[in-house]
Design an enzyme around this catalytic site. Structure first.
Site, mmCIF file in Angstrom:
data_model
loop_
_atom_site.group_PDB
_atom_site.id
_atom_site.type_symbol
_atom_site.label_atom_id
_atom_site.label_comp_id
_atom_site.label_asym_id
_atom_site.label_seq_id
_atom_site.Cartn_x
_atom_site.Cartn_y
_atom_site.Cartn_z
ATOM 1 N N GLU B 264 6.658 -27.122 -75.234
ATOM 2 C CA GLU B 264 5.988 -27.723 -76.395
ATOM 3 C C GLU B 264 4.566 -27.198 -76.337
ATOM 4 O O GLU B 264 3.855 -27.455 -75.367
ATOM 5 C CB GLU B 264 6.095 -29.235 -76.278
ATOM 6 N N CYS B 301 -1.109 -33.570 -78.930
ATOM 7 C CA CYS B 301 -0.337 -32.468 -79.525
ATOM 8 C C CYS B 301 -0.229 -32.660 -81.028
ATOM 9 O O CYS B 301 -0.048 -31.700 -81.772
ATOM 10 C CB CYS B 301 1.084 -32.431 -78.971
#
Lengths: 526, 526
Positions: B264, B301
């Site tokens: 990720e 994120c």
């Protein structure tokens, strides 16, 4: 339907202009007409642009529309009638009866994916209700799977219908909602043209955007590489050699955007003969094994190429019985001159390895690409110390491995690379031995079968035609059976999306009648 | 529990001998004790060998055993009490309240995966009954998912609890039945040691094989690369920078056996402000946006780094309101000197791009790694023609994009790279515009949210924390939520396997009480 040497780019049929190839009749090892025009780079780009432009519209068709599309393709393949079977027989050397069976499987596969589309389990519809009074509040969260995007499919040589233009990869990708571009296999160009045109006609009949399907001819790797390198392509389905699959994986690894490659490559499909099973029925086991080994001239991904037994009279008698059965098998025509040459070379190499002994040969080679079956034996110690013995020889050749004891058989199992299948012949008295083997085989193979033979891959919900590398490039997937659709999907979460913008799969009143996971519990439709 | 600078290899705790590092207090930009010993190559190999040897036993534990194991870890983390929070606060600069909240999330995540293990939906248990009278007969076919094998997990800097040693990757891999080896993040070494020892203790308390868990310290990339290159490792979980994720992908691509990498990496999390929503409530939208942007010093994120609106008074007023809100935000301490330096450099680079104008700054930098929030604006034409504007600046910096009209806003959406999230602010009057954006956003993002802000990732069944590249390396997966377990599984088919050798998940009497797909229809347990 006429075979004109034409490709399919959306609703256009055209002769490629990058050169010309002809189909080969492997029984005569000679070419036949017509000329097939090869795709230019511009043809690849045109097919990809069409696929990309069709994607949003196609993925938003209803499950019912996609199901009808798949059924229309199935019907169209059947309506090709004997012309399809005859052309496929000429191009592949496969017998008519086998090709008729394969056509049935292809049609059933398309219909299974119509059912899979209608059932909608693959959508993984999931709803977590809002909890406005929780601290902090939980939003309304809904998940569904959506298709990845246009998929490149590479036709396989050994299933000119079931794993080619209208085969399993195409059916599962179309069911998922992905446009498909097929790179047709050079081993059955005319067969590909016939099926490709059927699919293009089904696109038109079902009033779908034309970019849903294209099919290209190309020689060597140029067209395939350009295809998988195109930014519009979001996944790749391939069935073929380890060398071909690895080359594809390398090309894709160089892309700016990584995409999944589902390459089904090579497997020697080990068979373990446990003592009680061998004691009981070794003649029948030997006959069944040889029949499986030589079926379709050994040109199955699941062909049993390696057989383990414990040393002793029963194993020796099994070897004798297998030898006798093999000697009665005629030489069959292989699919292509290249496959035939690789088979002959592979057998020659095997026979030259120290410690490997010839057991029997089938009837001698005939004309064209006919191949003689062959059977070898070695000690397990030789097998364990000779890496070359792990390579697949594609064709009717197997190696029997004599193990000193159960422990050594276990070592051989642990030594194996990844496989599509692993087979155990066992009776009740073999239970402890089989139970010890099973966890090892689970780590090594995608399908474990008892008291049977691995050829014959049922198209069902519980089938797995996959397995750890090098059997495939991605052990998380299967290329046969309902779960094959999972390869072409990704999840999307919708958070607090207004009801009038939610996809049907996630609407409160469940208009598609899906089974859904709601607040952590599975709910069947009312 | 004492912090001794020790790693965990199975049941051994030890000081690595490959060198020494210290933790850093980013608020002072200075190191603190104790010395942490770094792993040698031999330590990596030892952890991998233990994990491999533990795999068969661990994966054959019952769902209940795995659930209790995860709950024991959760309990152990809670029992660390304030020592854990205080150390994490020192090492990360994050406030105590945030870390307490993150601890709650971490514990809930472990408990969710305990439930996921017990529910067993992830097993995908599927049975196709034998049809002995069909021509040809159908064998008995049963499918379950089994774990891939030992998993390498890389702790993330920005969630020292929820995405680190005992975080989401570890919890989902352990729930799946995979042993885990964590490469601890250098940004919170002491926090890692505390949690690592809790997990090792839980392994002992639950009488599991010791190789189920190890945790290693390493500087630079050497230890991580050796870990993901080890043949025992069958999958990788990573959360971090695009550069780090791509390096990991390159290392794995060179392995003899390909394995999945779930990295990720980066996302700018676009927000689309549609006209009616902006007309209605622009001050509140601006305040909510700035709060989300500066939460945790922008180190999420899912931090909203890009905001699109249509030119006009309402957008200008939104920009003014956002500027005012931002000017009130204090400079917060970033996680590490490296992250702080990258943030400052990124903002400097952005401010130097032609056509990009400063809107506002937060309160000035303070001591150590404190960072000043910043907001810029540009025209959509500039955004569309400047590739550098697509890069994530990790921290509290966003770019506002003024679009000429709805069509140009649609172009910006189509121009985006893959994202973790995409947000739309819309009222009923915006419906047509939102409906046109939605299919584009589905192709671009893993989560689409309306009338909210993307920070805050609910750990639920329907959550997707993933998305197309470069948001992640594998858009088929999520790293948060129940479906994260699917990353670590592969299907195995059992054909005609005798009843007494079948796994419980597939036994006729369904002893695990699973929901199963039987002959194509979903069956809830009785």
């Amino acid at each position: 339907m006429q075979i004109n040497g034409e490709m399919v780019i959306g609703q256009r049929t055209l002769r490629g202009t990058a050169g010309v190839v002809r189909a080969i009749d492997p029984s005569r090892n000679d070419t036949m007409g017509p000329d097939f025009g090869l795709a230019t780079d511009a043809d690849v780009d045109a097919a990809c642009a069409l696929a990309q432009s069709a994607f949003d519209a196609y993925r938003n068709t209803t499950p019912e529309q996609r199901a009808v599309f798949l059924e229309t393709i199935a019907e169209g393949i059947l309506q090709l009638g004997s012309a399809l079977i005859e052309r496929a027989a000429l191009e592949t050397g496969l017998p008519t009866a086998r090709l008729e069976g394969e056509r049935g499987r292809t049609v059933n596969q398309l219909r299974l994916f119509a059912k899979v589309a209608r059932d909608g389990y693959f959508i993984d519809a999931t709803i977590d209700s809002a909890l406005p009074d929780r601290v902090p509040p939980r939003p309304d969260l809904r998940l569904r799977k959506i298709p990845l995007g246009p998929v490149a499919v590479f036709g396989a040589s050994n299933f000119p219908l079931a794993f080619s233009v209208g085969g399993g990869d195409t059916a599962s990708a179309l069911a998922a909602g992905c446009p498909v571009i097929v790179k047709a296999h050079g081993a059955h160009l005319g067969t590909s043209e016939l099926v490709g045109k059927v699919i293009a006609q089904a696109v038109a009949d079902c009033k779908l955007p034309e970019g849903v399907f294209s099919m290209l001819f190309g020689e060597g790797r140029q067209i395939g590489q350009r295809l998988v390198d195109h930014p519009a392509i979001k996944a790749v389905g391939f069935t073929g050699s380890r060398q071909g699959g690895l080359a594809l994986m390398r090309t894709v690894a160089l892309r700016a955007e990584p995409i999944p490659v589902y390459a089904e490559m090579s497997s020697i499909n080990p068979v373990f003969l446990l003592p009680a099973a061998l004691s009981n029925d070794r003649a029948a086991v030997a006959q069944g094994f040889v029949d499986s080994l030589t079926l379709g001239v050994g040109q199955f991904c699941t062909n049993p190429g390696l057989v383990m037994g414990l040393q002793g009279d029963h194993f020796d008698q099994f070897v004798e019985a297998a030898a006798a059965a093999l000697q009665g098998k005629g030489a069959g025509t292989m699919l292509t001159p290249g496959i035939h040459k690789a088979y002959v070379g592979g057998v020659e190499q095997l026979s030259g390895i120290d410690g490997v002994t010839l057991v029997a040969k089938g009837k001698p080679d005939g004309a064209g690409c006919a191949a003689q079956a062959s059977l070898y034996v070695c000690e397990a110690a030789t097998y364990l110390s000779t890496p070359a013995l792990e390579s697949e020889i594609f064709g009717p050749c197997a190696l029997l491995v004599r193990c000193r004891d159960a422990e050594q058989m276990q070592q051989v199992a642990e030594h194996l690379e990844g496989q599509l299948t692993a087979t155990v012949h066992a009776l009740a008295a073999d239970r402890a031995h089989a139970a010890a083997l099973l966890p090892v085989l689970e780590r090594k193979a995608g399908r474990i079968l008892f008291n049977g033979y691995p050829t014959g891959v049922e198209v069902a919900h519980a089938m797995v035609h996959g397995g750890p590398f090098p059997a495939t490039s991605d052990s998380r997937s299967t290329s046969v059976g309902a779960s094959a659709i999972d390869r072409f999907l990704r999840p999307v979460c919708y958070q607090n999306v207004p009801a009038d913008l939610l996809p049907d799969a996630l609407a409160d009143n469940n208009p598609l009648g899906l089974t859904r996971l709601v607040d952590g519990a599975m709910q069947l439709p009312q």
